[in-house]
Design an enzyme around this catalytic site. Structure first.
Site, mmCIF file in Angstrom:
data_model
loop_
_atom_site.group_PDB
_atom_site.id
_atom_site.type_symbol
_atom_site.label_atom_id
_atom_site.label_comp_id
_atom_site.label_asym_id
_atom_site.label_seq_id
_atom_site.Cartn_x
_atom_site.Cartn_y
_atom_site.Cartn_z
ATOM 1 N N TYR A 197 0.574 2.920 -0.759
ATOM 2 C CA TYR A 197 1.747 2.404 -0.995
ATOM 3 C C TYR A 197 1.096 1.223 0.693
ATOM 4 O O TYR A 197 1.209 1.001 1.073
ATOM 5 C CB TYR A 197 2.747 2.917 -0.005
ATOM 6 C CG TYR A 197 3.648 2.179 -0.170
ATOM 7 C CD1 TYR A 197 4.839 2.298 -1.495
ATOM 8 C CD2 TYR A 197 4.042 1.447 0.965
ATOM 9 C CE1 TYR A 197 6.138 1.743 -1.866
ATOM 10 C CE2 TYR A 197 5.837 0.437 0.180
ATOM 11 C CZ TYR A 197 6.456 0.640 -1.194
ATOM 12 O OH TYR A 197 7.184 0.403 -1.048
ATOM 13 N N SER A 227 2.707 -1.129 8.224
ATOM 14 C CA SER A 227 2.963 0.617 7.617
ATOM 15 C C SER A 227 3.871 0.474 6.707
ATOM 16 O O SER A 227 4.765 0.461 6.120
ATOM 17 C CB SER A 227 3.807 1.318 8.762
ATOM 18 O OG SER A 227 3.910 2.534 8.519
ATOM 19 N N HIS A 245 -0.513 -2.314 2.129
ATOM 20 C CA HIS A 245 -0.316 -3.677 2.847
ATOM 21 C C HIS A 245 -1.917 -3.848 2.922
ATOM 22 O O HIS A 245 -2.742 -3.450 3.013
ATOM 23 C CB HIS A 245 1.060 -2.553 3.491
ATOM 24 C CG HIS A 245 0.920 -1.829 4.410
ATOM 25 N ND1 HIS A 245 -0.657 -2.559 5.330
ATOM 26 C CD2 HIS A 245 1.260 -0.344 5.159
ATOM 27 C CE1 HIS A 245 -0.759 -1.104 6.228
ATOM 28 N NE2 HIS A 245 0.212 -0.678 5.910
ATOM 29 N N GLU A 246 -1.349 -5.279 3.798
ATOM 30 C CA GLU A 246 -1.944 -6.288 4.557
ATOM 31 C C GLU A 246 -2.750 -5.536 5.193
ATOM 32 O O GLU A 246 -4.253 -5.290 5.499
ATOM 33 C CB GLU A 246 -1.650 -7.241 4.874
ATOM 34 C CG GLU A 246 -2.357 -8.943 4.996
ATOM 35 C CD GLU A 246 -3.403 -8.984 3.970
ATOM 36 O OE1 GLU A 246 -2.825 -8.443 2.538
ATOM 37 O OE2 GLU A 246 -3.983 -9.660 4.739
ATOM 38 N N GLY A 247 -2.367 -4.617 5.837
ATOM 39 C CA GLY A 247 -3.100 -3.643 6.858
ATOM 40 C C GLY A 247 -4.587 -2.991 6.178
ATOM 41 O O GLY A 247 -5.733 -2.720 6.485
ATOM 42 N N HIS A 248 -3.703 -2.283 5.055
ATOM 43 C CA HIS A 248 -4.952 -1.599 4.655
ATOM 44 C C HIS A 248 -5.978 -2.297 3.695
ATOM 45 O O HIS A 248 -6.599 -2.188 4.022
ATOM 46 C CB HIS A 248 -4.617 -0.721 3.468
ATOM 47 C CG HIS A 248 -3.482 -0.142 3.443
ATOM 48 N ND1 HIS A 248 -2.209 0.263 3.130
ATOM 49 C CD2 HIS A 248 -4.020 1.597 4.634
ATOM 50 C CE1 HIS A 248 -1.622 1.614 3.414
ATOM 51 N NE2 HIS A 248 -2.503 2.406 4.062
ATOM 52 N N LYS A 296 -4.675 0.497 14.830
ATOM 53 C CA LYS A 296 -2.856 1.424 13.952
ATOM 54 C C LYS A 296 -3.260 2.917 15.284
ATOM 55 O O LYS A 296 -1.733 3.085 15.525
ATOM 56 C CB LYS A 296 -2.568 0.668 13.238
ATOM 57 C CG LYS A 296 -1.250 1.708 13.097
ATOM 58 C CD LYS A 296 0.311 0.134 12.902
ATOM 59 C CE LYS A 296 1.229 1.500 12.590
ATOM 60 N NZ LYS A 296 1.629 2.483 11.633
HETATM 61 P P1 AMP Z 1 -2.329 5.414 6.021
HETATM 62 O O1 AMP Z 1 -2.165 4.862 4.712
HETATM 63 O O2 AMP Z 1 -1.561 4.669 6.926
HETATM 64 O O3 AMP Z 1 -2.694 6.840 6.142
HETATM 65 O O4 AMP Z 1 -3.544 4.302 6.602
HETATM 66 C C1 AMP Z 1 -5.354 3.751 6.070
HETATM 67 C C2 AMP Z 1 -5.897 3.202 7.148
HETATM 68 O O5 AMP Z 1 -4.869 2.148 7.155
HETATM 69 C C3 AMP Z 1 -5.729 4.100 8.487
HETATM 70 O O6 AMP Z 1 -7.297 3.643 8.779
HETATM 71 C C4 AMP Z 1 -4.687 3.064 9.429
HETATM 72 O O7 AMP Z 1 -5.062 3.079 10.976
HETATM 73 C C5 AMP Z 1 -4.870 1.967 8.155
HETATM 74 N N1 AMP Z 1 -4.059 1.457 8.902
HETATM 75 C C6 AMP Z 1 -2.258 1.486 8.198
HETATM 76 N N2 AMP Z 1 -1.767 0.266 9.161
HETATM 77 C C7 AMP Z 1 -2.882 -0.102 9.419
HETATM 78 C C8 AMP Z 1 -2.216 -1.942 10.368
HETATM 79 N N3 AMP Z 1 -0.739 -2.203 10.191
HETATM 80 N N4 AMP Z 1 -3.340 -2.594 10.785
HETATM 81 C C9 AMP Z 1 -4.419 -2.114 10.955
HETATM 82 N N5 AMP Z 1 -5.249 -0.890 9.949
HETATM 83 C C10 AMP Z 1 -3.602 -0.156 9.490
#
Ligand code: AMP
Length: 282
Positions: free
Chosen positions: A32, A185, A34-37, A149
């Site tokens: 799922y 998120s 987003h721009e963070g990933h 994050k």
């Molecule tokens: P997740 O899919 O939530 O397990 O996140 C995968 C990776 O993306 C993890 O290393 C998170 O810390 C990073 N991540 C998630 N949200 C953000 C964000 N807003 N900014 C930077 N990295 C993020």
């Protein structure tokens, strides 16, 4: 872009790339995207010859009453985002691929896993460390990219990597936010429009804390109370924790000197969100 669903397929490409002397950057995610990933993937693409992204909603890191079943998923959109940002291979394993029946080995990192999310989500970091260990062994990355994050997760992974002698460089990447300050998120998807507005109390509370520190306040209790009060001005918010800790070992800090991590977890309705800032004396 290669889509691999089995460990064997990933190992095949990793072997080929290593034989050709190519470096591998790895971005583990739960999808799922987003721009963070996307920012993590772009960093990996800039610094490595090949980029592998894993998309795996890891059941082991969810508690029994958490959102494993409802966690948002959109594999087709994820593929587009991966491709546009420079991914060479997506590892999309099925649950059974990583945890076949009889699986009974676990990785625990004492110290930074305690406190913060470790207190309110027992077993969470054990699940994270176990799956990341498996991924590191399969992908054998030169560099692995994690978002700040999840600051506690980053500290836990750094410690695990050092303690267990993984030959991988851990890269922490900046938090990506919406224009109004909300940290991106996958769980923001759960928020209805009223909750989405209410969720701004996390970044507003943290900004309030940062302002106090920049104005010279050094007592963590004062910073924490101010953030707590600011968040609780929002009727839909329920604070899980507000903490000031050492960013490396996640130990609580009383007086602010050197580097600190100020982290919050807050329920907005039924959705639990986290956010943080790090600060260091100039
Ligand atoms: P997740 O899919 O939530 O397990 O996140 C995968 C990776 O993306 C993890 O290393 C998170 O810390 C990073 N991540 C998630 N949200 C953000 C964000 N807003 N900014 C930077 N990295 C993020």
């Amino acid at each position: 872009m290669i889509i691999a669903t089995t460990t064997e397929e990933v190992r095949h490409y990793v072997r080929e790339w290593k034989e050709n002397g190519l470096t591998i950057g790895f971005v583990p995610t739960m999808g799922y995207l987003h721009e963070g990933h996307a920012s993590l993937i772009r960093n990996a693409a800039e610094e490595n010859d090949k980029v592998i992204v894993s998309i795996y909603v890891n059941p082991m890191q969810f508690g029994p009453s958490e959102d494993l079943d409802s966690y948002p998923r959109d594999p087709e959109r994820d593929q587009t985002i991966c491709e546009r940002n420079g991914t060479h291979l997506i590892f999309f394993p099925k649950v059974k691929e990583l945890y076949p029946s009889g699986f009974s080995s676990f990785v625990e990192v004492d110290g930074p896993s305690d406190g913060l999310c470790g207190s309110t989500r027992p077993g969470h970091f054990r699940g994270v460390c176990t799956v990341i260990t498996k991924f590191f062994n399969i992908v054998q990355p030169d560099n692995a990219y994690f978002g700040k994050k999840d600051a506690q997760q980053l500290a836990v992974i750094r410690k695990m990597t050092k303690d267990l002698c993984f030959q991988v460089n851990i890269v922490g990447c900046p938090i990506v936010r919406e224009p109004d300050g909300l940290a991106l998120s996958s769980r923001n998807k759960y928020l209805n429009p009223t909750e989405r507005k209410a969720a701004l109390c996390l970044s507003k509370g943290l900004n309030e804390g940062l302002r106090l520190i920049e104005n010279g306040v050094r007592k963590a209790e004062i910073i924490k109370s101010a953030i707590h009060a600011r968040i609780e001005q929002e009727p839909l918010a329920r604070v899980d924790y507000v903490e000031v800790v050492d960013p490396d070992n996640i130990n609580s800090i009383g007086n602010i000197e050197g580097a600190i991590l100020c982290a919050v977890a807050v329920y907005i309705g039924n959705t639990r969100l986290i956010d943080n800032f790090t600060w260091e004396e100039a």
